[in-house]
Design an enzyme around this catalytic site. Sequence first.
Site, mmCIF file in Angstrom:
data_model
loop_
_atom_site.group_PDB
_atom_site.id
_atom_site.type_symbol
_atom_site.label_atom_id
_atom_site.label_comp_id
_atom_site.label_asym_id
_atom_site.label_seq_id
_atom_site.Cartn_x
_atom_site.Cartn_y
_atom_site.Cartn_z
ATOM 1 N N ASP A 1 0.684 -1.159 0.000
ATOM 2 C CA ASP A 1 0.105 0.061 0.125
ATOM 3 C C ASP A 1 0.816 1.280 0.179
ATOM 4 O O ASP A 1 0.081 2.414 -0.244
ATOM 5 C CB ASP A 1 -0.964 0.003 1.184
ATOM 6 C CG ASP A 1 -2.071 -1.102 1.099
ATOM 7 O OD1 ASP A 1 -2.394 -1.395 -0.137
ATOM 8 O OD2 ASP A 1 -2.653 -1.487 2.109
ATOM 9 N N LYS B 1 -5.814 -2.854 -6.885
ATOM 10 C CA LYS B 1 -6.115 -2.149 -5.948
ATOM 11 C C LYS B 1 -7.263 -1.194 -6.004
ATOM 12 O O LYS B 1 -8.153 -1.245 -7.188
ATOM 13 C CB LYS B 1 -4.863 -1.303 -5.224
ATOM 14 C CG LYS B 1 -3.664 -2.445 -4.956
ATOM 15 C CD LYS B 1 -4.080 -3.142 -3.517
ATOM 16 C CE LYS B 1 -3.202 -4.013 -3.137
ATOM 17 N NZ LYS B 1 -3.632 -5.123 -2.098
ATOM 18 N N ARG C 1 -2.883 0.806 -9.576
ATOM 19 C CA ARG C 1 -2.031 1.705 -9.238
ATOM 20 C C ARG C 1 -0.725 1.741 -9.932
ATOM 21 O O ARG C 1 0.247 2.822 -9.651
ATOM 22 C CB ARG C 1 -1.712 1.453 -7.759
ATOM 23 C CG ARG C 1 -2.892 1.824 -6.883
ATOM 24 C CD ARG C 1 -2.665 1.981 -5.340
ATOM 25 N NE ARG C 1 -3.749 2.413 -4.550
ATOM 26 C CZ ARG C 1 -3.710 1.940 -3.475
ATOM 27 N NH1 ARG C 1 -3.112 1.195 -2.600
ATOM 28 N NH2 ARG C 1 -4.997 2.403 -2.663
HETATM 29 C C1 S3P Z 1 -5.337 -5.790 3.697
HETATM 30 C C2 S3P Z 1 -4.749 -6.507 2.967
HETATM 31 C C3 S3P Z 1 -4.014 -5.872 1.641
HETATM 32 C C4 S3P Z 1 -3.953 -4.257 1.660
HETATM 33 C C5 S3P Z 1 -5.408 -3.869 1.886
HETATM 34 C C6 S3P Z 1 -5.681 -4.080 3.450
HETATM 35 C C7 S3P Z 1 -6.047 -6.158 4.809
HETATM 36 O O1 S3P Z 1 -4.800 -6.262 0.521
HETATM 37 O O2 S3P Z 1 -3.580 -3.865 0.379
HETATM 38 O O3 S3P Z 1 -5.133 -2.412 2.032
HETATM 39 O O4 S3P Z 1 -6.711 -5.525 5.791
HETATM 40 O O5 S3P Z 1 -6.117 -7.427 4.990
HETATM 41 P P1 S3P Z 1 -4.594 -7.866 -0.159
HETATM 42 O O6 S3P Z 1 -5.136 -8.760 0.939
HETATM 43 O O7 S3P Z 1 -5.519 -7.697 -1.440
HETATM 44 O O8 S3P Z 1 -3.278 -7.788 -0.443
#
Ligand code: S3P
Length: 433
Positions: free
Chosen positions: A315, A342, A346
């Site tokens: 992120d 995302k 991005r």
């Molecule tokens: C998150 C996991 C990540 C992250 C998102 C929040 C979470 O995503 O990018 O902002 O709270 O489990 P992904 O599981 O798609 O990698």
Amino acid sequence: MDRVIQQAEHPLRGAVTIPGDKSISHRAVLFASIADGTSVIRGFLRGEDCLSTIRCMRALGVEIEETENEIMVHGRGVHGLKEPEALLDVGNSGTTIRLLSGILAGQPFGTALAGDDSIAKRPMRRVTGPLKMMNAAIDGRDHGQFTPLWIRGGSLQGVHFFSPVASAQVKSAVLLAGLYAAGTTTVTEPDISRDHTERMMDTFGVTVARSGRSVSIDGGQELRAAEVEVPGDISSAAFMLTAGALVSGSEVTAANTGMNPTRTGVVDVLQRMGADLTVENERMLGGEPAADLRIRAGRLKAVEISGSDIPRLIDEIPVLALAATQAEGTTRIKDAAELKVKETNRIDTVVNQLNKLGASCEATEDGMVIHGPTPLSGAEVESFHDHRIGMTMILAGLIADGEVTVKDTEAVNVSYPGFFEHLSFLQSSSQAQ
Ligand code: S3P
């Protein structure tokens, strides 16, 4: 709302307390909702995404009280949720829809879920696929790939799921469904993703077994209400730290920042880039490590960001890309194809918007290449309603020569309410000295 950002005339100085971690705040409300008894959450992030989780859990029959400093969740136990009367709206929140799908897969009633235009484009088969394997009736547009999703849970069967992506949302959805499944459910990932779910399961009295890149849970366990203290979100701290690194003469402290080792890639990379970044007052906060991070502006050098770095800073790549435009040499970001799915793509949004300001970035199949240092100049840029793109562009405005107009900045409230106040505080503190 559009904002016009002027180049910072003074260094940024002072300390800001970073608002609560988004991932942990979601999990605290979800877990507390299916626990027995009343849980108290302090430091909860009142950002749009986490408020979506509260709204959905209320629609599922959970009573949730909000006061200035606390969220009180009157848990209904693992089997106490109620069929909602309307479609659940997750807003912009991928974490809400994916984790909640895991819980709903265990409920003997039907639920429909959808969100905004960005959610409608995000891949859901990574979650609906394994939940189907566990025996949930779950579907969505394009054979379960897109919202709206429809879920009718039932008697789930434990599985061993080998996830093709290192995704905490996928891992968490399957583990939450595993609570409702017969036997043991195991998730194995290609790389270890953030482990807030595993830690939070511990806090709520559930046993999970970890072994390398695998996590297992036995079905039939109950959750016990808990008190949760949410540390600040390192993903939000990343913006204040990058601002401090880039605006000449600055010294900024991001206080109360969560330092979970599955999330600290941004600290490692800024240090590898040569930033004067120190970690102070290390402590534990509600089962998670936390610290105060202090950064002083200075010269940065290009680095490679790839492999197992990526899940630990996924992120933070937009804001690190901005830092890379000011670093000496060529920064290469690889193995980050996940960026394409995302809140926006991005890779494209970062590269195109930074280039509008005079940066020299190229998109690649799984990341980007950034040649630095390049001076930035004023222009109009888009946020595409993506909070992290919006905040990255606002910081770019602080170092660009000429006005930067950033479109639709209200998206910032998704994860960092108080972002503008923090930036103005840091700007005014140096003038006061
Ligand atoms: C998150 C996991 C990540 C992250 C998102 C929040 C979470 O995503 O990018 O902002 O709270 O489990 P992904 O599981 O798609 O990698």
